[in-house]
Structure formats: structure tokens, C-alpha cells
Scaffold this motif. Structure first.
Motif, PDB file in Angstrom:
ATOM      1  N   THR A 245      31.205  43.931  37.479  1.00  0.00           N
ATOM      2  CA  THR A 245      31.180  45.163  37.083  1.00  0.00           C
ATOM      3  C   THR A 245      32.385  45.439  35.854  1.00  0.00           C
ATOM      4  O   THR A 245      32.143  46.095  34.855  1.00  0.00           O
ATOM      5  CB  THR A 245      31.603  46.277  38.187  1.00  0.00           C
ATOM      6  N   LYS A 246      33.442  44.641  36.252  1.00  0.00           N
ATOM      7  CA  LYS A 246      34.529  44.839  35.237  1.00  0.00           C
ATOM      8  C   LYS A 246      34.016  43.924  33.928  1.00  0.00           C
ATOM      9  O   LYS A 246      34.359  44.343  32.874  1.00  0.00           O
ATOM     10  CB  LYS A 246      35.969  44.225  36.033  1.00  0.00           C
ATOM     11  N   GLY A 247      33.452  42.840  34.034  1.00  0.00           N
ATOM     12  CA  GLY A 247      32.927  42.104  33.044  1.00  0.00           C
ATOM     13  C   GLY A 247      31.761  42.880  32.376  1.00  0.00           C
ATOM     14  O   GLY A 247      31.803  42.688  30.873  1.00  0.00           O
ATOM     15  N   LEU A 248      31.126  43.508  33.047  1.00  0.00           N
ATOM     16  CA  LEU A 248      29.805  44.549  32.462  1.00  0.00           C
ATOM     17  C   LEU A 248      30.715  45.569  31.450  1.00  0.00           C
ATOM     18  O   LEU A 248      30.238  45.895  30.234  1.00  0.00           O
ATOM     19  CB  LEU A 248      28.942  44.895  33.318  1.00  0.00           C
ATOM     20  N   ARG A 249      31.672  46.070  31.852  1.00  0.00           N
ATOM     21  CA  ARG A 249      32.511  47.065  31.258  1.00  0.00           C
ATOM     22  C   ARG A 249      33.019  46.644  30.110  1.00  0.00           C
ATOM     23  O   ARG A 249      32.858  47.252  28.904  1.00  0.00           O
ATOM     24  CB  ARG A 249      33.617  47.683  32.214  1.00  0.00           C
ATOM     25  N   VAL A 250      33.467  45.209  29.978  1.00  0.00           N
ATOM     26  CA  VAL A 250      34.224  44.967  28.892  1.00  0.00           C
ATOM     27  C   VAL A 250      32.797  44.346  27.818  1.00  0.00           C
ATOM     28  O   VAL A 250      33.193  44.688  26.824  1.00  0.00           O
ATOM     29  CB  VAL A 250      34.956  43.552  29.080  1.00  0.00           C
ATOM     30  N   ALA A 251      31.974  43.965  28.529  1.00  0.00           N
ATOM     31  CA  ALA A 251      30.848  43.560  27.551  1.00  0.00           C
ATOM     32  C   ALA A 251      30.135  45.000  27.023  1.00  0.00           C
ATOM     33  O   ALA A 251      29.910  44.967  25.691  1.00  0.00           O
ATOM     34  CB  ALA A 251      29.738  42.956  28.469  1.00  0.00           C
ATOM     35  N   ALA A 252      30.228  45.849  27.476  1.00  0.00           N
ATOM     36  CA  ALA A 252      29.765  47.389  27.043  1.00  0.00           C
ATOM     37  C   ALA A 252      30.792  47.673  25.899  1.00  0.00           C
ATOM     38  O   ALA A 252      30.408  48.085  24.913  1.00  0.00           O
ATOM     39  CB  ALA A 252      29.784  48.458  28.038  1.00  0.00           C
TER      40      ALA A 252
ATOM     41  N   GLY B 218      33.892  51.314  27.503  1.00  0.00           N
ATOM     42  CA  GLY B 218      34.205  50.383  28.787  1.00  0.00           C
ATOM     43  C   GLY B 218      34.677  51.378  30.033  1.00  0.00           C
ATOM     44  O   GLY B 218      33.716  52.266  30.353  1.00  0.00           O
ATOM     45  N   CYS B 219      35.571  51.075  30.568  1.00  0.00           N
ATOM     46  CA  CYS B 219      36.038  51.772  31.613  1.00  0.00           C
ATOM     47  C   CYS B 219      37.399  52.145  31.639  1.00  0.00           C
ATOM     48  O   CYS B 219      38.370  51.376  31.156  1.00  0.00           O
ATOM     49  CB  CYS B 219      35.871  51.101  33.034  1.00  0.00           C
ATOM     50  N   LEU B 220      37.857  53.515  31.884  1.00  0.00           N
ATOM     51  CA  LEU B 220      39.166  54.187  31.655  1.00  0.00           C
ATOM     52  C   LEU B 220      40.222  53.041  32.550  1.00  0.00           C
ATOM     53  O   LEU B 220      41.027  52.795  32.115  1.00  0.00           O
ATOM     54  CB  LEU B 220      39.582  55.386  32.036  1.00  0.00           C
ATOM     55  N   LEU B 221      39.705  52.922  33.877  1.00  0.00           N
ATOM     56  CA  LEU B 221      40.487  52.039  34.750  1.00  0.00           C
ATOM     57  C   LEU B 221      40.597  50.564  34.116  1.00  0.00           C
ATOM     58  O   LEU B 221      41.763  50.067  34.325  1.00  0.00           O
ATOM     59  CB  LEU B 221      39.792  51.963  36.340  1.00  0.00           C
ATOM     60  N   VAL B 222      39.641  49.703  33.917  1.00  0.00           N
ATOM     61  CA  VAL B 222      39.758  48.367  33.551  1.00  0.00           C
ATOM     62  C   VAL B 222      40.576  48.474  32.287  1.00  0.00           C
ATOM     63  O   VAL B 222      41.497  47.609  32.112  1.00  0.00           O
ATOM     64  CB  VAL B 222      38.160  48.102  33.093  1.00  0.00           C
ATOM     65  N   ASN B 223      40.368  49.614  31.581  1.00  0.00           N
ATOM     66  CA  ASN B 223      41.162  49.567  29.991  1.00  0.00           C
ATOM     67  C   ASN B 223      42.761  49.756  30.352  1.00  0.00           C
ATOM     68  O   ASN B 223      43.305  48.992  29.651  1.00  0.00           O
ATOM     69  CB  ASN B 223      40.666  50.571  29.320  1.00  0.00           C
TER      70      ASN B 223
END
Length: 191
Positions: free
Chosen positions: A163-170, A101-106
């Protein structure tokens, strides 16, 4: 005092990867020491405590996010700029890393309600990415490459949410083909 005999930037990059995989709460000090090849006193001397190190890891990850924004700053066609941004953010990474995912979103998801300051730091780094989107769209409007009726701020917010949603999807394990399809659909806003 003994001089530092390790590469501080490499150690920070390595521990950023560790935090990215495991999160702040899921990473122990012993794992950090092993990852960085340091003892406790060297860790505290060079980086401070675990929390201070995590803030530095967020800064490092934010720098990487800034590099991914390069197409948004340099390409004249906004559709191609966004496409290249996503190529860097998602498809230039190995699949196992993309699944982090993304460290920032996480961090926002994991620290909201626990450590609001960490969540706020992560959110501020993501806000910089959103600003890069907005500046890209404003510049495209000035050149006539984007319709004047389009709100650059709203379009930037849309792509940041995507972008945030794609990071969660990934992180959920969505396939590369699925991510590419979602991106392709989103790019139709430029048609």
C-alpha cells in the motif's frame, strides 16, 4: 466572544486537502487562512497554531483511512476485501488526488528527522490500517477462507508495504492501469 460562523469540519476537510497536496513544510499560514476563509485569530481560536492544525488534519485523514478499511472488516472473502480496499483507496479518488500519494506516508517521509512526533502520529494511523488487514486475515483463517499456514501478521505487513509503495508510485505519476496491474499481481497470494 463572537460565536464561530463557519463549518469547522468543512474547514478541516479543506485544509487537509491542502496539506495533502503541499505537505506540512510546503504550506504557509497565509495559504491555510485563504483555504479555510479565516483570519489568524479565528484560526488560532478554533484550531491552534499550524502544527496543531496539521495534527488535526492527520487525524481527519486517519478517519478517512479507517473508512477505506470497511471492506476489510465486513467482507468474508479476504481477496475481495483487499481488492475493495484498494478500489476505495486508489480508484474512488480522482486521478489528480491519487497523485498526491498519501498524507500519512508523505508525512513520515517528510518529517522523519525533522519532527519525529508528526512522523510518529502518521505512522500510528498507518498501523491502524495494518491492524485492519491483520484482523481480516485472522477472521478469514477462523472461517477456513485462508490457509492456516499463512501468517496473518506477515500477510498484513506485506499488504501494508504494498500500500505504501503504491501510494509512492501514484505520486510518481504511475498510470491507473499500472497500479491495477500491481494490485492484481499482489492478489495472487490468495490463489
Amino acid at each position: 466572544m463572537r460565536p464561530l460562523t463557519f463549518n469547522k469540519q468543512k474547514a478541516l476537510a479543506d485544509v487537509t486537502q491542502l496539506f495533502w497536496r503541499q505537505g506540512y513544510e510546503g504550506t504557509s499560514v497565509q495559504q491555510i487562512l485563504s483555504c479555510m476563509g479565516l483570519n489568524r485569530s479565528s484560526l488560532y481560536s478554533a484550531f491552534g497554531d499550524k502544527r496543531a492544525l496539521f495534527v488535526q488534519a492527520l487525524d481527519h485523514f486517519g478517519t478517512l483511512a479507517g473508512v477505506a478499511c470497511t471492506p476489510l472488516r465486513q467482507l468474508l472473502d479476504p481477496k475481495e476485501a483487499v481488492r475493495q480496499f484498494y478500489n476505495l483507496v486508489f480508484f474512488a479518488l480522482p486521478a489528480e488526488q491519487r497523485m498526491n500519494g498519501c498524507l500519512l506516508v508523505n508525512t513520515i517521509l517528510g518529517q522523519s528527522g525533522l519532527d519525529e512526533e508528526l512522523a510518529t502520529i502518521a505512522a500510528s494511523k498507518l498501523a491502524e490500517v495494518e491492524q485492519a488487514f491483520e484482523r481480516c486475515f485472522e477472521a478469514a483463517q477462523e472461517r477456513g477462507a485462508l490457509k492456516q499456514a499463512v501468517d496473518p501478521h506477515g500477510l498484513a505487513a506485506y499488504f501494508m508495504t504494498l500500500t505504501k509503495g503504491l501510494r509512492v508510485a501514484a505520486r510518481e505519476g504511475r498510470s491507473e492501469a499500472s497500479l491495477r496491474q500491481m494490485i492484481a499481481i499482489s492478489l495472487t497470494v490468495f490463489d
